[in-house]
Design a protein around this motif. Structure first.
Motif, PDB file in Angstrom:
ATOM      1  N   ALA A  31      -8.288   3.636   3.378  1.00 10.11           N
ATOM      2  CA  ALA A  31      -7.083   3.639   2.540  1.00 10.11           C
ATOM      3  C   ALA A  31      -5.775   3.888   3.304  1.00 10.11           C
ATOM      4  O   ALA A  31      -4.768   3.233   3.005  1.00 10.11           O
ATOM      5  CB  ALA A  31      -7.245   4.650   1.413  1.00 10.11           C
ATOM      6  N   PRO A  32      -5.748   4.800   4.294  1.00  6.19           N
ATOM      7  CA  PRO A  32      -4.470   5.033   4.972  1.00  6.19           C
ATOM      8  C   PRO A  32      -3.852   3.748   5.555  1.00  6.19           C
ATOM      9  O   PRO A  32      -2.642   3.552   5.482  1.00  6.19           O
ATOM     10  CB  PRO A  32      -4.841   6.016   6.098  1.00  6.19           C
ATOM     11  CG  PRO A  32      -6.046   6.724   5.597  1.00  6.19           C
ATOM     12  CD  PRO A  32      -6.786   5.721   4.775  1.00  6.19           C
ATOM     13  N   LEU A  33      -4.689   2.862   6.089  1.00  8.21           N
ATOM     14  CA  LEU A  33      -4.152   1.619   6.647  1.00  8.21           C
ATOM     15  C   LEU A  33      -3.720   0.664   5.538  1.00  8.21           C
ATOM     16  O   LEU A  33      -2.640   0.070   5.592  1.00  8.21           O
ATOM     17  CB  LEU A  33      -5.205   0.940   7.536  1.00  8.21           C
ATOM     18  CG  LEU A  33      -4.776  -0.406   8.132  1.00  8.21           C
ATOM     19  CD1 LEU A  33      -3.620  -0.219   9.110  1.00  8.21           C
ATOM     20  CD2 LEU A  33      -5.935  -1.089   8.830  1.00  8.21           C
ATOM     21  N   LEU A  34      -4.553   0.540   4.508  1.00  3.23           N
ATOM     22  CA  LEU A  34      -4.256  -0.421   3.444  1.00  3.23           C
ATOM     23  C   LEU A  34      -3.122   0.031   2.534  1.00  3.23           C
ATOM     24  O   LEU A  34      -2.671  -0.707   1.667  1.00  3.23           O
ATOM     25  CB  LEU A  34      -5.515  -0.716   2.632  1.00  3.23           C
ATOM     26  CG  LEU A  34      -6.360  -1.918   3.089  1.00  3.23           C
ATOM     27  CD1 LEU A  34      -5.630  -3.224   2.806  1.00  3.23           C
ATOM     28  CD2 LEU A  34      -6.738  -1.857   4.545  1.00  3.23           C
ATOM     29  N   LYS A  35      -2.638   1.284   2.750  1.00  2.00           N
ATOM     30  CA  LYS A  35      -1.463   1.734   1.993  1.00  2.00           C
ATOM     31  C   LYS A  35      -0.182   1.195   2.607  1.00  2.00           C
ATOM     32  O   LYS A  35       0.898   1.353   2.057  1.00  2.00           O
ATOM     33  CB  LYS A  35      -1.421   3.280   1.968  1.00  2.00           C
ATOM     34  CG  LYS A  35      -2.265   3.865   0.835  1.00  2.00           C
ATOM     35  CD  LYS A  35      -2.230   5.365   0.844  1.00  2.00           C
ATOM     36  CE  LYS A  35      -0.943   5.896   0.236  1.00  2.00           C
ATOM     37  NZ  LYS A  35      -0.921   7.379   0.248  1.00  2.00           N
ATOM     38  N   ALA A  36      -0.313   0.542   3.758  1.00  2.00           N
ATOM     39  CA  ALA A  36       0.866  -0.001   4.442  1.00  2.00           C
ATOM     40  C   ALA A  36       1.614  -0.965   3.516  1.00  2.00           C
ATOM     41  O   ALA A  36       1.003  -1.664   2.706  1.00  2.00           O
ATOM     42  CB  ALA A  36       0.435  -0.703   5.724  1.00  2.00           C
TER      43      ALA A  36
END
Lengths: 448, 142
Positions: free
Chosen positions: A19-24
């Motif tokens: 999730a941290p990356l796809l929250k970009a």
């Protein structure tokens, strides 16, 4: 909770890790279901890579894996710098140009979703009725996963044990890692639940596929292409028995990685990084992903002028994650003196040209057994009846041609019983072609 | 869009229909299978699966076990060795055959347990631990 349910529920960890990356910001073009699936894919790649790294460093697997993988995802988000303008969430279908307006588009989308649901239901029914279980699950994926889960690492003693050569010690680690991770959470390896990865990954692929493609062409064509690809993959999977083996993982990563490259998000650094991470998942799932990933990157550079302008950066973003992932695995193999690269079935370039017609005939027979080869013939027919436009169609089509050629080349250099090898593997290894041909007809359409 | 996405939908409908047709309706689609291989092309594994699953709690961890068929068949015994590795984790599985070639019976005598798929062996290889329609489990007397 029963171990099977717990084993499957543990897969929810992967979207949280990714999730941290796809929250970009760049990924806000995708809807929540698509982002959740893509986060899951990224999470699996990072968890698997962390497990391999821990095995290499001699650290026992535990909850720390999840924290390290999530930290890597968060760090990756900081790396890219995007310069592309904000993209619309969904490309609207232009009114009054054959679609019959919004109502017709909505109807098309509804029919496409219904057909997708029917195919997914068939895959689920085939799995729970024990119609499509892969013997590879019992022969090596399952035994390795349960042993690694018990040992809390890649168990070198088990892989070195006498009489266990059939375990294919060099096979890339992602599937065993994911299975072992879930087995550690569940407390045991539940064989029946492992077979459900077939409908689960097929469903995840179809959800994300429609979500990704609609940023290029609108909801109706994206849903229709998604339905065609899903139906073809379901039919192949049911016939060649992929429940519990690595094929659903491979298709998930390959198809979604390529789908990202077919849409405007591929122009962004984050988009390319996402595709690269998905290709890393493919490369870490099965050996045959390597020609797929290599060809995809080469053809992407050939058809995309912008990517060519920054070719080194593009190659690094698309191939870098796979190189890191496989590099860690090969470093583990070499450090433990278990394996040094992949093993082949014959001598490279020692092609038996005279056997090519017989090999082609055997491959044809093998495909015919899968619903009269319809999973390949139907997308070819759709492509031929769709007027081709633009160079982008050559991206999926070129990959399909190269993969088919690579398979024939592999069989033609094989010293083992080729007939038997073809009957085991041809339809399975050629299954990505079904979705690639569907993509080709999607690219051939005039979208704007 | 010049054309409605009609063709992919027709293609998808054909493929979905073939997927449904491939389901094992005659075996009872909604009846829970006994093993994950009951309706698959590898349904020959089902008896071994059932026997090994029932034998698993009866065989202590770290014990040595040979899994074989009666009457002996080197090809089947090769697979049974592999099934034993999968379904009896934590035990040392002694192969009765490797790559389709039978091993000398002398090499099997050290195994503490013998799982026999198929007919009951004569003479009995030890004390009977379990008997099922799929086969028997024996503990060797020492």
């Amino acid at each position: 909770m029963r171990p099977g349910y717990l084993w499957l529920a543990s897969f929810l960890v992967f979207p949280i890790v990714g999730a941290p990356l796809l929250k970009a910001w760049a990924f806000r073009v995708f809807g929540f279901p698509t982002r959740a699936v893509l986060s899951g894919g990224v999470g699996m790649v990072l968890v698997s890579w962390t497990m391999t790294l821990f095995a290499l460093l001699g650290i026992r697997w535990g909850p720390l894996i999840v924290l390290v993988a999530a930290a890597v995802a968060a760090a990756l988000r900081l790396l890219p710098r995007d310069r592309v303008p904000r993209l619309p969430k969904v490309v609207p279908s232009p009114p009054g140009r054959g679609d019959g307006g919004e109502g017709a588009a909505r109807g098309t989308t509804l029919i496409a979703y219904s057909l997708t649901a029917l195919s997914l239901l068939a895959a689920f029914a085939a799995t729970v009725s024990a119609r499509s279980t892969s013997t590879d699950l019992l022969l090596f994926w399952g035994p390795k996963a349960q042993q690694f889960a018990a040992a809390r690492t890649v168990d070198v003693g088990f892989l070195r044990a006498p009489y266990l050569e059939y375990l294919h010690v060099y096979y890339p680690p992602l599937v065993t890692d994911v299975f072992a991770f879930a087995a550690m959470v569940a407390g045991r390896f539940p064989w029946g639940a492992a077979t459900l990865t077939f409908p689960l990954f097929l469903a995840a692929t179809s959800v994300a596929l429609a979500g990704i493609l609609k940023t290029e062409a609108g909801a109706a064509p994206a849903a229709a292409t998604g339905a065609l690809a899903t139906s073809a993959m379901a039919l192949v999977g049911i016939h060649v028995s992929v429940a519990g083996n690595a094929e659903p993982f491979l298709l998930f990563f390959e198809i979604l990685g390529l789908a990202v490259l077919l849409t405007p998000i591929a122009r962004s650094t984050t988009g390319k990084l996402l595709a690269g991470l998905l290709f890393a998942g493919a490369a870490a799932s099965k050996v045959e992903a390597l020609p797929f990933v290599g060809t995809t990157i080469a053809l992407f550079l050939a058809v995309d002028r912008e990517a060519r302008r920054s070719a080194i950066r593009t190659v690094l973003l698309l191939a870098g994650p796979a190189m890191v992932s496989l590099g860690t695995w090969f470093a583990f193999g070499a450090a433990k003196k278990l394996f040094f690269g992949y093993q082949g079935y014959g001598r490279t370039l020692a092609i038996r040209w005279e056997s090519l017609p017989a090999i082609a005939a055997d491959v044809g027979r093998s495909l015919w057994k899968v619903g009269f080869a319809l999973p390949w013939l139907v997308p070819i027919a759709v492509l031929l009846l769709t007027p081709a436009r633009g160079r982008r169609v050559w991206l999926p089509l070129g990959i399909a041609i190269v993969l088919a050629g690579f398979l024939l080349f592999t069989y033609a250099t094989t010293e083992a019983n080729v007939r038997l090898l073809i009957s085991w593997s041809a339809a399975r290894v050629l299954s990505p072609l079904t979705a690639l041909l569907a993509f080709a007809s999607f690219c051939a359409r005039e979208h704007r | 869009m010049r054309r409605a996405p009609f063709l992919p939908l027709v293609g998808s409908a054909i493929l979905a229909a073939f997927s449904v047709a491939a389901l094992p309706f005659s075996r009872g689609l909604f009846r829970a299978p006994r093993t994950p291989y009951d309706a698959s092309e590898a349904d020959f594994t089902a008896p071994a699966w059932i026997l090994l699953a029932r034998a698993e709690p009866l065989i202590p961890r770290n014990a040595s076990v040979v899994v074989r068929t009666e009457p002996p068949d080197a090809t089947i015994d090769t697979y049974l060795h592999r099934f034993g590795v999968a379904l009896l984790p934590g035990r040392r599985i002694v192969p009765a055959a490797l790559w389709g070639i039978a091993r000398s019976p002398d090499l099997l005598r050290d195994a503490e347990f013998e799982v026999v798929v198929g007919r009951t062996p004569t003479p009995a290889p030890g004390r009977l631990v379990l008997a099922t329609p799929e086969g028997t489990v024996w503990r060797r007397e020492r």
